[in-house]
Enzyme design. Structure first.
Site, short mmCIF file in Angstrom:
data_model
loop_
_atom_site.label_atom_id
_atom_site.label_comp_id
_atom_site.label_asym_id
_atom_site.label_seq_id
_atom_site.Cartn_x
_atom_site.Cartn_y
_atom_site.Cartn_z
N GLU A 215 0.87 3.96 1.72
CA GLU A 215 1.32 4.46 3.03
C GLU A 215 2.51 3.65 3.55
O GLU A 215 3.49 4.21 4.04
CB GLU A 215 0.20 4.36 4.07
CG GLU A 215 -1.07 5.11 3.73
CD GLU A 215 -2.11 4.23 3.07
OE1 GLU A 215 -1.81 3.55 2.06
OE2 GLU A 215 -3.26 4.22 3.57
N HIS B 187 0.84 -1.20 0.00
CA HIS B 187 0.00 0.00 0.00
C HIS B 187 0.88 1.25 0.00
O HIS B 187 1.99 1.24 0.54
CB HIS B 187 -0.90 0.03 1.24
CG HIS B 187 -2.02 -0.98 1.20
ND1 HIS B 187 -3.05 -1.00 2.11
CD2 HIS B 187 -2.24 -2.01 0.34
CE1 HIS B 187 -3.87 -1.99 1.82
NE2 HIS B 187 -3.40 -2.62 0.76
N CYS C 257 -6.20 1.80 5.78
CA CYS C 257 -6.77 0.54 6.24
C CYS C 257 -6.16 0.17 7.59
O CYS C 257 -5.33 0.90 8.13
CB CYS C 257 -6.48 -0.55 5.21
SG CYS C 257 -4.74 -1.04 5.14
N CYS D 164 -2.24 -0.08 7.42
CA CYS D 164 -1.54 1.20 7.29
C CYS D 164 -1.73 2.07 8.53
O CYS D 164 -0.81 2.77 8.96
CB CYS D 164 -2.02 1.92 6.04
SG CYS D 164 -1.54 1.03 4.54
ZN ZN Z 1 -3.45 0.22 3.65
#
Ligand code: ZN
Length: 138
Positions: free
Chosen positions: A47, A45, A75, A78
């Protein structure tokens, strides 16, 4: 946030989410888009990638005083990663009602059982961030 929007679509096959980390002086330390499809890495991801790059650049896992700017509500992974990295400020654009962990489904970053809680600013350029995702899925 405009810089995060600009890096959101670096990998054309990935969901367009962009993240930028600013140092305590406001200078950009790292930027990343989602690379999950590109790299086949489930943790790829934006992040997490930006956090890894900023930590490598500063040569420390402690990102105290740093700001994470991301186009979408993080999420659980993250939100956990930015808490572990001691990010001081989180700024995000669009809400993510299906997986969001900064107020939508969970609120990981404001859980008083954790010993670090960043300051949060939500909904920055929300319409532009959401439009980028809508256009991708259309
Ligand atoms: Zn994430």
């Amino acid at each position: 946030m405009r810089r995060a929007l600009a890096v959101a679509s670096t990998s054309p096959e990935d969901v367009p989410v962009g993240a930028v980390i600013l140092g305590p002086d406001g200078a950009e330390l790292a930027a990343a888009g989602n690379e999950r499809e590109l790299t086949g890495d489930p943790t790829g991801h934006a992040e997490v990638l930006a956090i890894r790059r900023a930590a490598a650049r500063l040569d420390t896992w402690r990102l105290e005083g740093c700001t994470l700017v991301v186009t979408l509500e993080p999420c659980t992974m993250c939100a956990g990663a930015l808490t572990l990295a001691r990010i001081s400020t989180l700024i995000f654009g669009a809400w993510e009602p299906k997986t969001g962990a900064v107020g939508s489904l969970w609120d990981v970053v404001r859980d008083t059982r954790l010993n670090h809680r960043p300051e949060v600013y939500a909904g920055v350029l929300e319409n532009e961030c959401a439009a980028l995702l809508r256009n991708f899925f259309r």
